[in-house]
Scaffold this active site. Structure first.
Site, mmCIF file in Angstrom:
data_model
loop_
_atom_site.group_PDB
_atom_site.id
_atom_site.type_symbol
_atom_site.label_atom_id
_atom_site.label_comp_id
_atom_site.label_asym_id
_atom_site.label_seq_id
_atom_site.Cartn_x
_atom_site.Cartn_y
_atom_site.Cartn_z
ATOM 1 N N ASP A 10 20.899 37.002 36.614
ATOM 2 C CA ASP A 10 21.443 37.866 35.547
ATOM 3 C C ASP A 10 22.389 37.051 34.654
ATOM 4 O O ASP A 10 23.580 37.320 34.577
ATOM 5 C CB ASP A 10 22.175 39.064 36.157
ATOM 6 C CG ASP A 10 23.376 38.637 37.034
ATOM 7 O OD1 ASP A 10 24.341 39.426 37.112
ATOM 8 O OD2 ASP A 10 23.350 37.523 37.595
ATOM 9 N N HIS A 239 30.061 30.848 41.819
ATOM 10 C CA HIS A 239 29.416 31.664 42.872
ATOM 11 C C HIS A 239 27.931 31.304 43.038
ATOM 12 O O HIS A 239 27.465 31.054 44.139
ATOM 13 C CB HIS A 239 29.502 33.147 42.502
ATOM 14 C CG HIS A 239 30.881 33.682 42.302
ATOM 15 N ND1 HIS A 239 31.777 33.903 43.327
ATOM 16 C CD2 HIS A 239 31.512 34.070 41.170
ATOM 17 C CE1 HIS A 239 32.898 34.409 42.843
ATOM 18 N NE2 HIS A 239 32.773 34.514 41.539
#
Ligand code: RIB
Ligand code: CA
Length: 313
Positions: A10, A239
Site C-alpha cells: 500500500d 517497517h
C-alpha cells in the site's frame, strides 16, 4: 535459486523502500506486485507503485490492482505520515499505465501454478490475502510462506500499538482479514512493531543526513520523501523493508511459534493481536501455536542490507 515473491503493498513511503529493496536483491524473483488500500486509497496505491517502478527503471514488473476497502469497515488512510500523494509529496512523475489484472486472481493463479514455491510478502492490510483464502480452499496449503508486516505482540518493549494504543495499522485496517490469515493453516511469519519499532531498525536524524550526503540517487529520494516525516518523529521507521528482509536473509529476524488471534469486537481493543505467552503451562492448558512471530532483529545486519541495496544506489 531466487525466491519467487509476490509483494502485496500500500505505497506508502516505507513500502516504496521495500519495492526498491526487492528489485535490488538477487535472492528475490519478484513475479508481481499486488496493491491494496491502506496508507492511501487503492488508485493512489496503484499510481505510486508505477511511479516507484518507473523511477528505478523496472516497469517490467507486473502490477495488479487489489482491494479498495476492508472486509467490514471503511478504509482509513494516514496522510499525515505519508503525505497527500502517499510518497511524501515528492516530485517524481506518474506513469500512464494500467495494472495487468486483479490482485487476488493473480495470487490464486500463481500459487496454483507454482505450489509451495511462492512467498507472499504482505506489507499492508491483509485483505487481498484473506480474499484469496476465502475463494480458494487449497490456497493455504499451496502457498509457500506468508510474510506479514503487522501486529504488536508484546514480545519486546516496542510491541505496542501505533494506530491505536494497542493495535498496529495494517491489522487495525482489517482485523477480520488478519484473523482469516492467521487461522488459515498457512505458514505465516508475522513481523510486528516489536521489532520494527526497535530504534536499531530506524533511520536517525544523523543517519538521514549521511544518506543525503553519501547516499546515491535512491538515498536522495529517501531524504526528499521523508522531509515531513522527519519533522514528526525523531527517527524514520522502515517497517516494510524490515519485514521483507526475511525473504532475503533468514538471519536478520528471529522467530518463535505462538498462538495468536485478533480482537474483533473490543471498543478499545479492536485490531489488537493477542498472543499466548503462557509457556510455563503444560501444552494441554495452552492454545496450539499457529503462526511464527518475530521477537528479535539484527539491526546492524539490516542497516547494512539497506545501505548496500537501497540507500547507496
Ligand atoms: O504499522 C506500519 C505499517 O503501516 C507499514 O506497512 C506502513 O507502510 C503502514 O502501512
Ligand atoms: Ca505498508
Amino acid at each position: 535459486m531466487p525466491n519467487k515473491i509476490i509483494l502485496d503493498t500500500d505505497p506508502g513511503i516505507d513500502d516504496a523502500l521495500a519495492i526498491i529493496l526487492a528489485v535490488n536483491s538477487p535472492e528475490i524473483e519478484l513475479i508481481g506486485i499486488t496493491t491494496t488500500y491502506g496508507n492511501v486509497e487503492i488508485e493512489k496505491a496503484v499510481r505510486n507503485t508505477f511511479r516507484i517502478l518507473n523511477f528505478i527503471g523496472r516497469l517490467d514488473v507486473p502490477v495488479y490492482r487489489g482491494a479498495y476497502k476492508p472486509i467490514i469497515e471503511e478504509p482509513h488512510t494516514i496522510d499525515v505520515i505519508h503525505g497527500s500523494d502517499g510518497l511524501g509529496d515528492i516530485d517524481i512523475p506518474a506513469v500512464d499505465m494500467e495494472p495487468a489484472g486483479d490482485a487476488v486472481e493473480f495470487m490464486i493463479k500463481a500459487v496454483n501454478m507454482y505450489p509451495h514455491e511462492i512467498t507472499i510478502v504482505s506489507i499492508g492490510p491483509l485483505t487481498n490475502l484473506a480474499l484469496a483464502i476465502l475463494i480458494d480452499p487449497e490456497f493455504p496449503n499451496k502457498v509457500g510462506k506468508i510474510i506479514s508486516m503487522g501486529g504488536a505482540f508484546g514480545l519486546t518493549p516496542y510491541g505496542y500499538g501505533n494506530d491505536t494504543p494497542v493495535a498496529e495499522f495494517n491489522i487495525y485496517s482489517d482485523p477480520e482479514a488478519a484473523k482469516i490469515v492467521y487461522d488459515s493453516g498457512a505458514e505465516v511469519y508475522a513481523i510486528g512493531l516489536d521489532v520494527t519499532n526497535n530504534p536499531k531498525t530506524m533511520v536517525s536524524p544523523e543517519e538521514r543526513e549521511k544518506i543525503r550526503v553519501e547516499g546515491g540517487r535512491i538515498g536522495k529520494l529517501f531524504y526528499e520523501m521523508t522531509r515531513s516525516l522527519a519533522k514528526l518523529s525523531h527517527g524514520i521507521h522502515l517497517h516494510d523493508p524490515v519485514a521483507l528482509s526475511y525473504a532475503i536473509d533468514r538471519e536478520i529476524l528471529s522467530f518463535k511459534k505462538y498462538w495468536v488471534t485478533v480482537e474483533l469486537v473490543g471498543r478499545y481493543t479492536r485490531g489488537q493481536t493477542i498472543l499466548d505467552r503462557r509457556e510455563g503451562l503444560p501444552g494441554f492448558l495452552r492454545e496450539t501455536p499457529n503462526i511464527y512471530v518475530a521477537y528479535d532483529v539484527d539491526g546492524d545486519a539490516f542497516k547494512k542490507l539497506m545501505w548496500n541495496r537501497v540507500f547507496s544506489r
